[in-house]
Scaffold this active site. Structure first.
Site, PDB file in Angstrom:
ATOM      1  N   ASP A 146       0.783  -1.376   0.062  1.00  0.00           N
ATOM      2  CA  ASP A 146      -0.052  -0.150   0.029  1.00  0.00           C
ATOM      3  C   ASP A 146       0.953   1.432   0.140  1.00  0.00           C
ATOM      4  O   ASP A 146       0.394   2.352  -0.571  1.00  0.00           O
ATOM      5  CB  ASP A 146      -1.090  -0.016   1.299  1.00  0.00           C
ATOM      6  CG  ASP A 146      -2.130  -0.787   0.922  1.00  0.00           C
ATOM      7  OD1 ASP A 146      -2.214  -1.535  -0.116  1.00  0.00           O
ATOM      8  OD2 ASP A 146      -2.808  -1.097   2.093  1.00  0.00           O
ATOM      9  N   ASN A 171      -5.486   8.544   1.844  1.00  0.00           N
ATOM     10  CA  ASN A 171      -5.643   7.921   3.284  1.00  0.00           C
ATOM     11  C   ASN A 171      -6.290   8.753   4.412  1.00  0.00           C
ATOM     12  O   ASN A 171      -7.486   8.661   4.687  1.00  0.00           O
ATOM     13  CB  ASN A 171      -4.342   6.956   3.876  1.00  0.00           C
ATOM     14  CG  ASN A 171      -4.469   5.598   3.352  1.00  0.00           C
ATOM     15  OD1 ASN A 171      -5.406   5.261   2.694  1.00  0.00           O
ATOM     16  ND2 ASN A 171      -3.276   4.891   3.910  1.00  0.00           N
ATOM     17  N   GLU A 172      -5.352   9.608   5.020  1.00  0.00           N
ATOM     18  CA  GLU A 172      -5.784  10.452   5.912  1.00  0.00           C
ATOM     19  C   GLU A 172      -4.858  11.335   6.350  1.00  0.00           C
ATOM     20  O   GLU A 172      -3.674  11.662   5.523  1.00  0.00           O
ATOM     21  CB  GLU A 172      -5.624   9.504   7.213  1.00  0.00           C
ATOM     22  CG  GLU A 172      -4.310   9.044   7.602  1.00  0.00           C
ATOM     23  CD  GLU A 172      -4.106   7.813   8.294  1.00  0.00           C
ATOM     24  OE1 GLU A 172      -5.202   7.015   8.787  1.00  0.00           O
ATOM     25  OE2 GLU A 172      -2.843   7.308   8.683  1.00  0.00           O
ATOM     26  N   TYR A 178      -4.772   3.999  10.424  1.00  0.00           N
ATOM     27  CA  TYR A 178      -4.453   4.796  11.621  1.00  0.00           C
ATOM     28  C   TYR A 178      -6.001   5.069  12.199  1.00  0.00           C
ATOM     29  O   TYR A 178      -6.083   4.904  13.533  1.00  0.00           O
ATOM     30  CB  TYR A 178      -3.668   6.141  11.617  1.00  0.00           C
ATOM     31  CG  TYR A 178      -3.329   6.825  12.748  1.00  0.00           C
ATOM     32  CD1 TYR A 178      -2.639   6.021  13.890  1.00  0.00           C
ATOM     33  CD2 TYR A 178      -3.965   7.899  13.398  1.00  0.00           C
ATOM     34  CE1 TYR A 178      -2.383   6.701  15.042  1.00  0.00           C
ATOM     35  CE2 TYR A 178      -3.585   8.782  14.606  1.00  0.00           C
ATOM     36  CZ  TYR A 178      -2.765   7.844  15.318  1.00  0.00           C
ATOM     37  OH  TYR A 178      -2.508   8.539  16.594  1.00  0.00           O
ATOM     38  N   ASN A 179      -6.996   5.390  11.605  1.00  0.00           N
ATOM     39  CA  ASN A 179      -8.066   5.750  12.163  1.00  0.00           C
ATOM     40  C   ASN A 179      -8.608   4.700  12.971  1.00  0.00           C
ATOM     41  O   ASN A 179      -9.400   5.022  14.224  1.00  0.00           O
ATOM     42  CB  ASN A 179      -9.075   6.110  10.952  1.00  0.00           C
ATOM     43  CG  ASN A 179     -10.543   6.284  11.220  1.00  0.00           C
ATOM     44  OD1 ASN A 179     -11.128   7.049  11.797  1.00  0.00           O
ATOM     45  ND2 ASN A 179     -11.383   5.166  10.958  1.00  0.00           N
ATOM     46  N   LYS A 180      -8.808   3.471  12.270  1.00  0.00           N
ATOM     47  CA  LYS A 180      -9.297   2.166  12.990  1.00  0.00           C
ATOM     48  C   LYS A 180      -8.411   2.040  14.250  1.00  0.00           C
ATOM     49  O   LYS A 180      -9.131   1.734  15.161  1.00  0.00           O
ATOM     50  CB  LYS A 180      -9.059   1.131  12.309  1.00  0.00           C
ATOM     51  CG  LYS A 180      -9.391  -0.241  12.854  1.00  0.00           C
ATOM     52  CD  LYS A 180      -9.512  -1.429  11.883  1.00  0.00           C
ATOM     53  CE  LYS A 180     -10.078  -2.805  12.390  1.00  0.00           C
ATOM     54  NZ  LYS A 180      -9.266  -3.179  13.724  1.00  0.00           N
ATOM     55  N   SER A 181      -7.326   2.391  14.512  1.00  0.00           N
ATOM     56  CA  SER A 181      -6.668   2.253  15.554  1.00  0.00           C
ATOM     57  C   SER A 181      -6.966   3.025  16.954  1.00  0.00           C
ATOM     58  O   SER A 181      -6.522   2.968  17.948  1.00  0.00           O
ATOM     59  CB  SER A 181      -4.895   2.023  15.394  1.00  0.00           C
ATOM     60  OG  SER A 181      -4.727   3.601  15.104  1.00  0.00           O
ATOM     61  N   GLN A 184       1.904  10.175   3.619  1.00  0.00           N
ATOM     62  CA  GLN A 184       3.395   9.920   3.839  1.00  0.00           C
ATOM     63  C   GLN A 184       4.170  11.301   4.054  1.00  0.00           C
ATOM     64  O   GLN A 184       5.236  11.271   4.492  1.00  0.00           O
ATOM     65  CB  GLN A 184       4.101   9.010   2.831  1.00  0.00           C
ATOM     66  CG  GLN A 184       3.181   7.722   2.507  1.00  0.00           C
ATOM     67  CD  GLN A 184       3.947   7.062   1.364  1.00  0.00           C
ATOM     68  OE1 GLN A 184       3.869   7.636   0.334  1.00  0.00           O
ATOM     69  NE2 GLN A 184       4.132   5.829   1.506  1.00  0.00           N
TER      70      GLN A 184
END
Length: 267
Positions: free
Chosen positions: A48, A124-125, A165-168, A225
């Site tokens: 990814d 992603n974020e 990272y959102n999920k974590s 990144q």
């Protein structure tokens, strides 16, 4: 002229071997052409992170290019093909029409005290932190003050980035067909004096988030990144971008199948 294909790979030994095999297979096809500039299809070899790098390299040509990932490690959320499936992949490129599926992106505008606003796109974020100190920021949703946040930071993710990272930090996993972004708190400070919502929020494409920092001290902003670590950041504005990323759908894995493989299925 055939389909113009660009290839981006990481430096792992296995990825280099896959690159060499892929080049040989593509060379045997008259309707497929490997190019260095202006590809119509970008094939990434790695994981990814490699696809994220390719996205940012071609973010100025998103209406003209599709992406396809070959993963050489663990299953990724953006990589549909395995390294041992190269003959099948090349056959699909040659024989099937160029369909695609598109996903939402995050539009990020960073404003500082000493310059013009800077614009970024995220696949992603994006996160906002203040090092080891408590971050204080006013969070506006569509120009209305929603809350004054105190805590370690904030994470704003796309649907595809919701599994990262959102999920974590306790965010929800969101299907990429939903054109929305997610705001998640990172260790918010909640007591009798200070109060935030304390749960993730899904923000629709017709709204936007404006995070206005209450200190000119150094903050760390990540956009995929990219790390931006500096003083004088006044606000970061987020919305769903007008642009979208397009993935070649010669064979596109079901999103919930990816989620199951990544987090639930045992080897």
């Amino acid at each position: 002229m055939g389909l113009r294909i660009g290839i981006i790979h990481n430096k792992e030994e296995k990825s280099i071997r896959v690159l060499q095999r892929l080049r040989v297979l593509l060379a045997d096809k008259d309707d497929l052409e490997i190019v260095e500039h202006d590809p119509e299809l970008v094939i990434t070899i790695g994981g990814d992170g490699t696809l994220l790098s390719a996205f940012h390299r071609y973010s100025h040509r998103l209406d003209e290019v599709r992406f396809l990932g070959v993963h050489t490690g663990h299953l990724g959320f953006y990589t549909d093909w395995r390294d041992y499936e190269l003959p099948e992949l090349v056959k699909s490129l040659s024989n099937e029409p160029g369909k695609s599926v598109s996903y939402p992106l995050l539009d990020v505008v960073l404003t500082t005290t000493d310059g013009e606003p800077k614009h970024f796109l995220a696949l992603n974020e994006s996160t906002i932190r203040k090092g080891s100190r408590t971050m204080v920021a006013d969070v506006f949703i569509k120009e209305e003050l929603f809350e004054r946040f105190r805590g370690d930071g904030l994470a704003i993710s796309t649907p595809t980035g919701s599994t990262a990272y959102n999920k974590s930090v306790g965010g929800a996993v969101v299907h990429p067909s939903i054109n929305a972004m997610q705001l998640s708190e990172i260790a918010s400070l909640n007591n009798r004096v200070f109060r935030t919502l304390g749960s993730p929020s899904i923000i629709g494409s017709h709204e936007w988030i404006d995070v206005r920092l209450k200190s000119n001290e150094q903050h760390l902003i990540t956009i995929d990144q990219l790390d931006i670590n500096r003083k004088g950041i006044t606000s970061i504005k987020y919305k769903i971008a007008d642009e979208r990323i397009h993935f070649a759908s010669y064979r596109h894995m079901h999103f919930w199948h990816r989620v199951k493989d990544a987090f639930i299925r045992e080897d």
